[in-house]
Design an enzyme around this catalytic site. Sequence first.
Site, mmCIF file in Angstrom:
data_model
loop_
_atom_site.group_PDB
_atom_site.id
_atom_site.type_symbol
_atom_site.label_atom_id
_atom_site.label_comp_id
_atom_site.label_asym_id
_atom_site.label_seq_id
_atom_site.Cartn_x
_atom_site.Cartn_y
_atom_site.Cartn_z
ATOM 1 N N GLY A 75 -0.693 -2.343 0.935
ATOM 2 C CA GLY A 75 -0.427 -3.638 1.559
ATOM 3 C C GLY A 75 0.950 -4.143 1.207
ATOM 4 N N GLN A 80 7.336 -10.198 -0.169
ATOM 5 C CA GLN A 80 7.822 -9.008 -0.868
ATOM 6 C C GLN A 80 9.060 -8.423 -0.210
ATOM 7 O OE1 GLN A 80 3.717 -7.072 -1.108
ATOM 8 N NE2 GLN A 80 4.717 -6.284 -2.934
ATOM 9 N N CYS A 122 1.274 -2.661 -7.741
ATOM 10 C CA CYS A 122 1.983 -3.492 -6.769
ATOM 11 C C CYS A 122 3.350 -2.870 -6.472
ATOM 12 C CB CYS A 122 2.164 -4.899 -7.347
ATOM 13 S SG CYS A 122 3.045 -6.012 -6.248
ATOM 14 N N LEU A 123 3.729 -2.855 -5.200
ATOM 15 C CA LEU A 123 5.027 -2.278 -4.830
ATOM 16 C C LEU A 123 6.187 -3.067 -5.438
ATOM 17 C CD1 LEU A 123 4.411 -1.388 -1.065
ATOM 18 C CD2 LEU A 123 4.516 0.188 -2.996
ATOM 19 N N HIS A 164 -5.329 -9.179 -3.475
ATOM 20 C CA HIS A 164 -3.983 -8.970 -4.026
ATOM 21 C C HIS A 164 -2.926 -9.541 -3.071
ATOM 22 C CE1 HIS A 164 -0.985 -6.347 -6.259
ATOM 23 N NE2 HIS A 164 -0.320 -6.632 -5.153
ATOM 24 N N GLU A 165 -3.072 -9.246 -1.773
ATOM 25 C CA GLU A 165 -2.076 -9.740 -0.789
ATOM 26 C C GLU A 165 -2.177 -11.258 -0.625
ATOM 27 O OE1 GLU A 165 0.226 -7.759 -0.103
ATOM 28 O OE2 GLU A 165 -0.867 -6.028 -0.863
ATOM 29 N N HIS A 168 -0.244 -12.850 -3.323
ATOM 30 C CA HIS A 168 1.205 -12.838 -3.078
ATOM 31 C C HIS A 168 1.626 -14.078 -2.283
ATOM 32 C CE1 HIS A 168 2.888 -9.250 -4.761
ATOM 33 N NE2 HIS A 168 2.070 -8.428 -4.135
HETATM 34 CO CO CO Z 1 1.667 -6.472 -4.551
#
Ligand code: CO
Length: 199
Positions: A75, A80, A122-123, A164-165, A168
């Site tokens: 995701g 981000q 997480c990216l 998680h998203e 964010h």
């Molecule tokens: Co993340």
Amino acid sequence: LWWVAISFFCTDTATAGIYTLSLHDALPILALLTIKNCLDPVLRKTCLPIENIDGELVILAENMVETILAAPGVGLAANQIGLPWRMFVINIGVETDKENLVTVINPEITAMEGSELGEEGCLSIPDVAAEIKRASQIEIKGYDLDGNEVRYEAQGYLARAFQHEMDHLNGILFWDNLGKMKRDILKRKFKKKIKEQDA
Ligand code: CO
């Protein structure tokens, strides 16, 4: 790195779509977007609702899909990539063989149930993972790129990805769910990693 391609938006069917394309939109740039890391203040922003779904937003979502596929990741939230808007792209096929990336605009959690521990990364915090407690089932509603209301029910890993998203979009990172001591260990690990990359 950026790459350019003529996308399917250039075909005749695009003009028959729900949005009108301007000349500028007729040659969209499909690009891999730069993912901001957790030191960027945009990751701490409470993102703003999207009021208008236009051609540029559609192209942005396409680029987010490309970026997730390249990362690879499950995701990606708009902040981000530096845009503090309430939108994320998520692979709802994450637990199957088939990739199925959907965009959710102005998402809201409508139900949550159960609780389970599971590994999460997480990216924006590369190479760091931790066991995080999340609801085991979740229901989410929002809008797709056509402005239609969408609803997703998910459990297990996909439910985790949705939570998680959602976090964010509220400026929350996964390690905020941990105690300070665990979080500090992970922060040190992340900072060391960043230093290595810069060296
Ligand atoms: Co993340």
